[in-house]
Design an enzyme around this catalytic site. Structure first.
Site, PDB file in Angstrom:
ATOM      1  N   CYS A  20       2.080 -27.253  18.380  1.00  0.00           N
ATOM      2  CA  CYS A  20       1.760 -28.554  18.974  1.00  0.00           C
ATOM      3  C   CYS A  20       1.439 -29.561  17.876  1.00  0.00           C
ATOM      4  O   CYS A  20       1.402 -29.227  16.683  1.00  0.00           O
ATOM      5  CB  CYS A  20       0.582 -28.442  19.941  1.00  0.00           C
ATOM      6  SG  CYS A  20      -0.916 -27.813  19.139  1.00  0.00           S
ATOM      7  N   CYS A  23      -1.336 -28.844  15.423  1.00  0.00           N
ATOM      8  CA  CYS A  23      -0.974 -27.921  14.339  1.00  0.00           C
ATOM      9  C   CYS A  23      -0.441 -28.702  13.144  1.00  0.00           C
ATOM     10  O   CYS A  23      -0.714 -28.356  11.986  1.00  0.00           O
ATOM     11  CB  CYS A  23       0.080 -26.924  14.815  1.00  0.00           C
ATOM     12  SG  CYS A  23      -0.462 -25.850  16.144  1.00  0.00           S
ATOM     13  N   CYS A  87      14.351  -2.332 -22.123  1.00  0.00           N
ATOM     14  CA  CYS A  87      12.976  -1.994 -22.493  1.00  0.00           C
ATOM     15  C   CYS A  87      11.982  -2.828 -21.683  1.00  0.00           C
ATOM     16  O   CYS A  87      12.373  -3.679 -20.877  1.00  0.00           O
ATOM     17  CB  CYS A  87      12.746  -2.215 -23.991  1.00  0.00           C
ATOM     18  SG  CYS A  87      12.918  -3.934 -24.502  1.00  0.00           S
ATOM     19  N   CYS A  90      12.314  -6.606 -21.690  1.00  0.00           N
ATOM     20  CA  CYS A  90      13.304  -7.169 -20.769  1.00  0.00           C
ATOM     21  C   CYS A  90      12.681  -7.394 -19.395  1.00  0.00           C
ATOM     22  O   CYS A  90      12.935  -8.404 -18.736  1.00  0.00           O
ATOM     23  CB  CYS A  90      14.503  -6.239 -20.641  1.00  0.00           C
ATOM     24  SG  CYS A  90      15.376  -5.916 -22.172  1.00  0.00           S
ATOM     25  N   ASP A 488     -10.751  11.100  11.644  1.00  0.00           N
ATOM     26  CA  ASP A 488     -10.906  10.913  13.082  1.00  0.00           C
ATOM     27  C   ASP A 488     -10.718  12.295  13.717  1.00  0.00           C
ATOM     28  O   ASP A 488     -10.127  13.188  13.103  1.00  0.00           O
ATOM     29  CB  ASP A 488      -9.841   9.936  13.588  1.00  0.00           C
ATOM     30  CG  ASP A 488      -9.836   9.829  15.102  1.00  0.00           C
ATOM     31  OD1 ASP A 488     -10.900   9.581  15.668  1.00  0.00           O
ATOM     32  OD2 ASP A 488      -8.757  10.028  15.688  1.00  0.00           O
ATOM     33  N   ASP A 688      -4.869   8.620  13.446  1.00  0.00           N
ATOM     34  CA  ASP A 688      -3.537   8.582  14.056  1.00  0.00           C
ATOM     35  C   ASP A 688      -3.400   7.551  15.163  1.00  0.00           C
ATOM     36  O   ASP A 688      -2.300   7.296  15.630  1.00  0.00           O
ATOM     37  CB  ASP A 688      -3.189   9.959  14.632  1.00  0.00           C
ATOM     38  CG  ASP A 688      -3.970  10.266  15.905  1.00  0.00           C
ATOM     39  OD1 ASP A 688      -5.155   9.886  15.952  1.00  0.00           O
ATOM     40  OD2 ASP A 688      -3.396  10.861  16.825  1.00  0.00           O
ATOM     41  N   ASP A 692      -7.737   3.443  15.071  1.00  0.00           N
ATOM     42  CA  ASP A 692      -8.087   3.838  13.705  1.00  0.00           C
ATOM     43  C   ASP A 692      -7.587   2.834  12.670  1.00  0.00           C
ATOM     44  O   ASP A 692      -7.960   2.926  11.498  1.00  0.00           O
ATOM     45  CB  ASP A 692      -7.492   5.216  13.373  1.00  0.00           C
ATOM     46  CG  ASP A 692      -8.069   6.315  14.243  1.00  0.00           C
ATOM     47  OD1 ASP A 692      -9.284   6.257  14.515  1.00  0.00           O
ATOM     48  OD2 ASP A 692      -7.319   7.223  14.641  1.00  0.00           O
TER      49      ASP A 692
END
Length: 797
Positions: A20, A23, A87, A90, A488, A688, A692
């Site tokens: 809008c 913003c 090297c 570079c 967990d 998992d 978490d």
């Protein structure tokens, strides 16, 4: 630092997230505060900001300001295959060159993989990046268009072999002299043999050295070109000045020719070794089938994999590789996914199970409904993770970058001091030049540039082959120092499929508690919710409709069933609502003492709970052994769970975990991680689930189980493709081994120069030995990193 050109200029910035007019004003204010900005104009329709800057505009500061205001700076990553790097100097030069291209946010160059990863503003032309690389004296192309080694007409070793063949007659007199044989080729013959080695086979050193010189920097090629040219030029001068004179001439053609031969041999051996560091990527890419057999109305049709669509039914015959990610809808078989997950044994699959691209089907015919294709398959994501990790720079690499930036100029200065020093103390000019040549030749920034990336590539590659995906080099480096691992419980240490163990109802209750509880849980993917629904389904209970469902994070759920509002949650929610356990308190205490998770069901506004549900979740068979292995590595283990203290403590005692923290809300897990870090501990978090993710991000290193949620995997630095707790110890072990290799490589890279340069300067090292030492330094560093490929799970690190 990433900058635009120094002159006053205007740049178009793509801005994402504006919705809008307010913003627009906010973005303009934010950008106006960035240093160097003179004027800002934001266009909502085109989602761009036109910024006029005075002097250099720091695009990283712009990005930080934009993201801080809640928007995103439109960007993309471009990967370039780079040719001509030799090297660490570079690498440093290319990163500076690319960072100066307008629109570049950041550039990272990897010597070992010979790639540049450049993050640019959306719409930045690829041609501008390629042109900048070419002007710096290198070659650039997209990786898929880069020429492959198999397309070469001649093998890669031919320049080194031919150079050594031409150099051997020049070296022969030195080899024969210890046996009392004094023989030497005529000077003109020496010149004839040395010249093609110097200017034809050694032309690569002149081209690359000149390109470096033009850009105001230096590299290994410049050192070799200067050193061997000095030896060659001195010999030509001697040959010309003493033409027609009798006696033995002091010629040094063999020094330059042998040095070039040895360096070419070293570069070939180095290139061969570097190819082995990317073996893991090539092995994964080889898993992609080119075609798939798709079942259509007219029968089975074999299609190119690019033609397969989501929802297509793919036929996988016995012994074939699965061509897509999807769900088995028909057939029984076993799947070998060893190269994807590191699983040592085939896994049985049946209708409803998911299979992944690249896995090998066993003895049964399978029909698989396509769920993911191309870049969205698990195999493609694994390849991206490994490539990103191998391309990233470890924090320790910063030291190497600082050294390499000044290495070549310092070596040139030392060579000049060596020349002047020997000449001033009365040595012949030939002797002074040879000692200066030895200084130029022994100095090898190649080993410095290869020390870290080769170890990272080998370490992440072998880890991926055993089911451990390391997201970036920082995670690999940080994991070696972890002294505390936080777990967990549900789905991490347990199987993650709890079942409803018991349901107790208050005396006198007439409502079917299980049906109400199941109605509240409809649509939920929480493991306890699935257990309730499975139990209701097993008893064939009709489920009443539920409305106004809402989740209570870390506590439970609420909904309206048959006009009555109900809550289903843990003890915390029960106590917050002021509801009594009533006659079920004793049963609940017994269930918690036995390690069960307990939930409560009650009608909103009631003073006593209607029913108690207790759930049991089996510990993973490998969990105890995995915890023991971590403790053997000197790592303290912590269980961080939202379960009640009884259930968490019972699990912790069964596994031998050092410390148990229970009744923790998901939002508070990250705070617990920060508390542990404040105690001076270096913490890894293993989880998992979606809840978490904040804790995984808060830890020094987050470790996600690959059978968990995608959110957890994105937040983690390491992903374990199998839900085995022992893989956590393996991840730490390979990290420790890789970090040890990085330190060893850096030690050898520095020690070669710290010892070799003074020896050469004081005349204790001739140019040929210096060339051999320089070639050996790079090969030894890469070879040492390749020893990581021998690592196997179960090693202590």
């Amino acid at each position: 630092m990433s900058t635009t050109p120094s002159s006053s200029t205007a740049i178009q910035l793509p801005i994402q997230g504006m919705s809008c007019a307010s913003c627009v004003g906010r973005v303009e204010k934010v950008l106006a505060r960035v240093a160097g900005v003179r004027a800002v104009s934001v266009n909502l329709a085109s989602e761009t900001a036109s910024v006029e800057s005075e002097g250099r505009l720091d695009l990283l500061a712009v990005e930080q300001a934009i993201s801080g205001a809640g928007y995103q700076l439109g960007s993309q990553e471009i990967v370039l295959a780079i040719g001509g790097m030799t090297c660490a100097s570079c690498v440093s030069r290319l990163e500076k060159v690319l960072s100066r291209v307008p629109g570049v946010l950041a550039a990272t160059v990897n010597l070992a993989s010979e790639q540049a990863r450049v993050r640019v503003l959306s719409g930045t032309a690829l041609a501008s990046l390629v042109l900048a690389v070419q002007q710096a004296g290198f070659q650039a192309s997209l990786p898929q268009t880069a020429p492959e080694a198999s397309q070469r007409v001649l093998p890669g070793w031919w320049p080194a072999a031919l150079a050594m063949l031409l150099s051997l007659p020049l070296l022969l007199p030195m080899l024969l002299e210890p046996f009392g044989l004094h023989w030497m080729l005529p000077g003109v013959w020496q010149w004839a043999l040395a010249t093609p080695v110097q200017f034809w086979l050694g032309a690569r050193f002149y081209r690359a050295g000149w390109a470096a010189l033009k850009s105001g920097s230096g590299n290994m090629d410049l050192l070799v070109a200067l050193g061997t040219s000095a030896a060659y030029g001195l010999s030509v001068y001697q040959l010309w000045a003493h033409a027609g004179h009798a006696g033995m001439l002091h010629l040094y053609f063999e020094a330059g020719a042998v040095v070039i031969s040895l360096v070419l041999l070293g570069k070939w051996l180095e290139a061969r070794a570097k190819q082995q560091t990317t073996a893991a990527i090539r092995a994964l890419q080889a898993l992609r089938p080119a075609t798939a057999r798709v079942r259509r109305a007219e029968g089975e049709v074999e299609l190119a994999i690019e033609m397969v669509q989501l929802g297509d039914v793919v036929v996988v015959r016995p012994g074939e590789r699965v061509a897509v990610d999807g769900e088995v809808i028909e057939g029984l078989s076993q799947i070998d996914a060893a190269l994807l997950t590191g699983e040592s044994l085939p896994v049985p699959v049946q209708p409803g199970d998911r299979v992944a691209t690249g896995a090998i089907n066993g003895e049964g015919l399978l029909l698989v409904r396509t769920a993911a294709l191309g870049a969205e398959t698990m195999l493609a994501r694994i390849i991206r993770l490994v490539e990103d990790a191998q391309a990233a720079k470890a924090p320790i690499q910063r030291l190497v970058d600082k050294v390499s930036a000044v290495f070549v100029p310092v070596v040139l200065g030392l060579a000049l001091l060596t020349l002047l020093g020997w000449w001033l103390v009365g040595a012949p000019i030939e002797t002074a030049i040879l000692h200066a040549v030895a200084v130029l030749v022994i100095a090898c920034p190649c080993a410095l540039g290869l020390a870290t990336p080769t170890a990272i590539m080998a370490g992440t590659g072998v880890a991926a082959r055993h089911g451990i995906l390391i997201k970036d080099a920082a995670a690999l480096e940080h994991a070696h120092g972890l002294d505390t691992i936080v777990f967990d419980k549900t789905g991490t240490l347990t199987v993650g499929k709890p079942s409803l163990h018991a349901l107790a109802v208050q005396p006198g209750q007439q409502v079917e508690a299980l049906a109400v509880a199941a109605a509240l849980q409809q649509g939920s993917q929480h493991p306890l919710a699935r257990a309730v629904l499975a139990s209701a389904q097993a008893k064939s209970l009709p489920l009443p409709a539920a409305s106004a469902q809402r989740a209570l994070p870390g506590r439970g759920v609420a909904a309206t069933v048959a006009g009555q509002s109900y809550l289903l949650g843990n003890r915390r929610l029960l106590e917050e609502q002021g509801v009594s356990m009533g006659a079920l308190a004793e049963q609940a205490a017994a269930a918690e003492a036995a390690g069960r998770s307990v939930s409560w069901l009650w009608a909103e506004g009631a003073s006593v709970a209607m029913a108690m549900l207790s759930f049991g979740d089996e510990l993973k068979p490998s969990a105890r052994a995995g915890i023991t292995r971590l403790q053997a590595l000197g790592v303290r283990t912590v269980l961080l769970s939202g379960d009640n203290l009884g259930a968490a403590t019972a699990a912790g005692q069964a596994l031998g975990i050092d410390r148990v923290i229970a009744n923790v809300l998901p939002a508070d897990k990250a705070a617990e991680i920060q508390r542990l870090r404040a105690e001076g501990r270096r913490v890894g978090m293993v989880g998992d689930g979606i809840n978490d993710a904040p804790a995984l991000a808060a830890a020094d290193v987050g470790i996600a189980m690959g059978d968990g949620s995608d959110v957890a995997m994105h937040a983690a630095g390491i992903t374990l493709m199998r839900g085995e707790v022992g893989l956590v110890a393996d991840a730490l072990a390979i990290s420790r081994r890789s970090y040890a290799k990085i330190r060893q490589n850096l030690f050898w890279a520095f020690i070669y120069n710290l010892i070799g340069i003074p020896l050469a300067a004081f005349g204790l090292l001739n140019p040929m030995l210096a060339g051999a030492a320089m070639a050996f330094s790079s090969v030894s560093v890469v070879g040492n990193a390749l020893l990581l490929r021998r690592w196997r799970p179960g090693a202590r690190g």
